[in-house]
Design a protein around this motif. Sequence first.
Motif, PDB file in Angstrom:
ATOM      1  N   ALA A 137     -28.126  61.152  -9.473  1.00  0.00           N
ATOM      2  CA  ALA A 137     -28.665  62.159  -8.557  1.00  0.00           C
ATOM      3  C   ALA A 137     -28.749  61.548  -7.164  1.00  0.00           C
ATOM      4  N   LYS A 138     -28.393  62.331  -6.166  1.00  0.00           N
ATOM      5  CA  LYS A 138     -28.490  61.849  -4.786  1.00  0.00           C
ATOM      6  C   LYS A 138     -29.916  62.046  -4.292  1.00  0.00           C
ATOM      7  N   ILE A 139     -30.481  60.985  -3.700  1.00  0.00           N
ATOM      8  CA  ILE A 139     -31.850  61.008  -3.206  1.00  0.00           C
ATOM      9  C   ILE A 139     -31.848  61.482  -1.751  1.00  0.00           C
ATOM     10  N   ILE A 140     -32.521  62.582  -1.489  1.00  0.00           N
ATOM     11  CA  ILE A 140     -32.614  63.134  -0.143  1.00  0.00           C
ATOM     12  C   ILE A 140     -33.974  62.756   0.443  1.00  0.00           C
ATOM     13  N   ARG A 141     -33.975  62.098   1.614  1.00  0.00           N
ATOM     14  CA  ARG A 141     -35.211  61.687   2.280  1.00  0.00           C
ATOM     15  C   ARG A 141     -35.331  62.356   3.651  1.00  0.00           C
ATOM     16  N   ASN A 142     -36.574  62.495   4.103  1.00  0.00           N
ATOM     17  CA  ASN A 142     -36.804  63.013   5.451  1.00  0.00           C
ATOM     18  C   ASN A 142     -36.815  61.866   6.453  1.00  0.00           C
ATOM     19  N   GLY A 143     -37.164  62.162   7.705  1.00  0.00           N
ATOM     20  CA  GLY A 143     -37.142  61.146   8.746  1.00  0.00           C
ATOM     21  C   GLY A 143     -38.121  60.013   8.528  1.00  0.00           C
ATOM     22  N   GLN A 144     -39.175  60.253   7.739  1.00  0.00           N
ATOM     23  CA  GLN A 144     -40.159  59.209   7.466  1.00  0.00           C
ATOM     24  C   GLN A 144     -39.839  58.400   6.216  1.00  0.00           C
ATOM     25  N   GLY A 145     -38.688  58.697   5.602  1.00  0.00           N
ATOM     26  CA  GLY A 145     -38.284  57.957   4.402  1.00  0.00           C
ATOM     27  C   GLY A 145     -38.889  58.479   3.119  1.00  0.00           C
ATOM     28  N   VAL A 146     -39.578  59.615   3.179  1.00  0.00           N
ATOM     29  CA  VAL A 146     -40.189  60.205   1.990  1.00  0.00           C
ATOM     30  C   VAL A 146     -39.158  61.038   1.247  1.00  0.00           C
ATOM     31  N   VAL A 147     -39.106  60.885  -0.060  1.00  0.00           N
ATOM     32  CA  VAL A 147     -38.152  61.632  -0.875  1.00  0.00           C
ATOM     33  C   VAL A 147     -38.558  63.100  -0.924  1.00  0.00           C
ATOM     34  N   VAL A 148     -37.611  63.976  -0.607  1.00  0.00           N
ATOM     35  CA  VAL A 148     -37.906  65.412  -0.584  1.00  0.00           C
ATOM     36  C   VAL A 148     -37.063  66.198  -1.593  1.00  0.00           C
ATOM     37  N   ALA A 149     -36.025  65.575  -2.165  1.00  0.00           N
ATOM     38  CA  ALA A 149     -35.198  66.293  -3.135  1.00  0.00           C
ATOM     39  C   ALA A 149     -34.343  65.307  -3.925  1.00  0.00           C
ATOM     40  N   LEU A 150     -33.970  65.739  -5.119  1.00  0.00           N
ATOM     41  CA  LEU A 150     -33.027  64.996  -5.962  1.00  0.00           C
ATOM     42  C   LEU A 150     -31.885  65.941  -6.313  1.00  0.00           C
ATOM     43  N   GLN A 151     -30.681  65.620  -5.830  1.00  0.00           N
ATOM     44  CA  GLN A 151     -29.525  66.486  -6.050  1.00  0.00           C
ATOM     45  C   GLN A 151     -28.686  65.924  -7.190  1.00  0.00           C
ATOM     46  N   LEU A 152     -28.600  66.679  -8.277  1.00  0.00           N
ATOM     47  CA  LEU A 152     -27.876  66.223  -9.461  1.00  0.00           C
ATOM     48  C   LEU A 152     -26.386  66.077  -9.168  1.00  0.00           C
ATOM     49  N   LEU A 153     -25.777  65.019  -9.700  1.00  0.00           N
ATOM     50  CA  LEU A 153     -24.352  64.749  -9.510  1.00  0.00           C
ATOM     51  C   LEU A 153     -23.652  64.675 -10.858  1.00  0.00           C
ATOM     52  N   HIS A 154     -22.411  65.135 -10.888  1.00  0.00           N
ATOM     53  CA  HIS A 154     -21.607  64.983 -12.101  1.00  0.00           C
ATOM     54  C   HIS A 154     -21.106  63.540 -12.176  1.00  0.00           C
ATOM     55  N   PRO A 155     -21.239  62.880 -13.319  1.00  0.00           N
ATOM     56  CA  PRO A 155     -20.814  61.478 -13.423  1.00  0.00           C
ATOM     57  C   PRO A 155     -19.360  61.241 -13.043  1.00  0.00           C
ATOM     58  N   ASP A 156     -18.486  62.222 -13.284  1.00  0.00           N
ATOM     59  CA  ASP A 156     -17.076  62.048 -12.947  1.00  0.00           C
ATOM     60  C   ASP A 156     -16.836  62.026 -11.445  1.00  0.00           C
ATOM     61  N   ASP A 157     -17.827  62.465 -10.669  1.00  0.00           N
ATOM     62  CA  ASP A 157     -17.686  62.501  -9.214  1.00  0.00           C
ATOM     63  C   ASP A 157     -18.194  61.230  -8.543  1.00  0.00           C
ATOM     64  N   VAL A 158     -18.705  60.295  -9.331  1.00  0.00           N
ATOM     65  CA  VAL A 158     -19.332  59.101  -8.763  1.00  0.00           C
ATOM     66  C   VAL A 158     -18.564  57.854  -9.168  1.00  0.00           C
ATOM     67  N   THR A 159     -18.307  56.997  -8.190  1.00  0.00           N
ATOM     68  CA  THR A 159     -17.678  55.696  -8.435  1.00  0.00           C
ATOM     69  C   THR A 159     -18.566  54.613  -7.834  1.00  0.00           C
ATOM     70  N   VAL A 160     -18.762  53.544  -8.593  1.00  0.00           N
ATOM     71  CA  VAL A 160     -19.639  52.465  -8.154  1.00  0.00           C
ATOM     72  C   VAL A 160     -18.792  51.256  -7.760  1.00  0.00           C
ATOM     73  N   PHE A 161     -19.124  50.679  -6.613  1.00  0.00           N
ATOM     74  CA  PHE A 161     -18.440  49.490  -6.125  1.00  0.00           C
ATOM     75  C   PHE A 161     -19.461  48.378  -5.885  1.00  0.00           C
ATOM     76  N   GLU A 162     -18.970  47.170  -5.940  1.00  0.00           N
ATOM     77  CA  GLU A 162     -19.811  46.018  -5.625  1.00  0.00           C
ATOM     78  C   GLU A 162     -19.122  45.189  -4.543  1.00  0.00           C
ATOM     79  N   ASP A 163     -19.873  44.864  -3.518  1.00  0.00           N
ATOM     80  CA  ASP A 163     -19.341  44.047  -2.440  1.00  0.00           C
ATOM     81  C   ASP A 163     -20.411  43.059  -1.998  1.00  0.00           C
TER      82      ASP A 163
END
Length: 405
Positions: free
Chosen positions: A120-146
């Motif tokens: 889920a994508k974490i949506i924050r306001n200008g003060q850094g407070v979490v205001v929403a959680l947007q569900l994501l389909h796992p096939d749409d997400v790729t994880v990288f390490e750098d």
Amino acid sequence: MNLFEQTLSTIVSPSANRSFGLGGGLSFLGLGGATTAVGKKVNDKTSLKIAAFWCGVNTIANSIALLPKHIYSKEGDTRQHLTDHPVDFLIHREPNQKMTAYNFWFSIAVCQIIKGNGYAKIIRNGQGVVVALQLLHPDDVTVFEDDNVLWYKINGADKMYFSDEIYHVSGFSFNGILGTGVVKVAADNLGISLAADKFASDAYDDRGLTHGVVESDQRVNDIGSKNINTLFSRSFENNQKYKVAVLDEGLKYRSITLTPAESQFIEAKVSGVEDIARWLNIPLHKLHTKGEGGYNFLVQMSIEYMQSAVMPLAQRIKEEIERKLMLSAEKKANLFCFINYRKLLEVDPSARAEYYKNMVYIKAMNPNEVRKHEDMNPYDGGDQFLQMSNMLNEQQVKNTVSNEK
């Protein structure tokens, strides 16, 4: 369309893949499915055609969604429910404008079990407070390490996301980051169940009839063989309700394929259900199978289900809430996420009453606390703890002793 179907088809419409790369990256463990040893293509969609697998995943996801999730503060031995905390509202009421908390956690659990990862994508306001959680389909997400830093790429987005911008609950994992879905590792077992279902379907379509050969004690010429073959083909066409063929004297029909009984079809189906219970780590009675009996046994199995299937996933959800959704200052101030497992153990009124009685007897709870758990209003004097001897509160005992003197 029910909630389970909506979760699988409309969580987030998969976007077109875009080419993206990062040196030394950690690639996403995709679950496109695998052709199993029994030749059945098994993936997240075909696996859900198996009734027992659908039932198991649906049961666990419902259990996770039912669990109350709240934010508490702890000071010494005192805990307080922070009803006005923004994260408490998101995880217990409404994570975003499109869904309830129940639907959100149900979907996270389904994705974690089948795909190995819930995002889920974490949506924050200008003060850094979490205001929403947007569900994501796992096939749409790729994880990288750098350079030991995790980055998340979402299909259709023009930017990379930091780790603390993506809520991520993983399943069985070899690296502690990306999970592997049960479908990927259980493909062969699920393929056997699919093959058994297909065998049953074919047997019903053919009304139990199988392929075979016609034997004769005498030599049959080419013309006679052709006539016999034509007779059987016309007599046993699938679109005919009644299928009867008359053989001349000396001709015998012999089946050359296995019947359902010969292939131990029923045993294969039962074995498949047992294997699914093992893969999902749940007792058989949760898959609505017969054979497990006794009230006390089922109660014990329900507790085992909580410990082996529900609590591990719930603990992952809890830790990720505390790690990603709460500010550093809040963590240092002993704020934490509390998941109430009692919710799933309240189905037995007798056991619940006995539990409350014992808690009151040892003065671990007062009557108003019991009433609060049962969604009942408090009453005057209910905040006093009762004595075990005669169920009087401490002040009443003192008054009684004083009067006796």
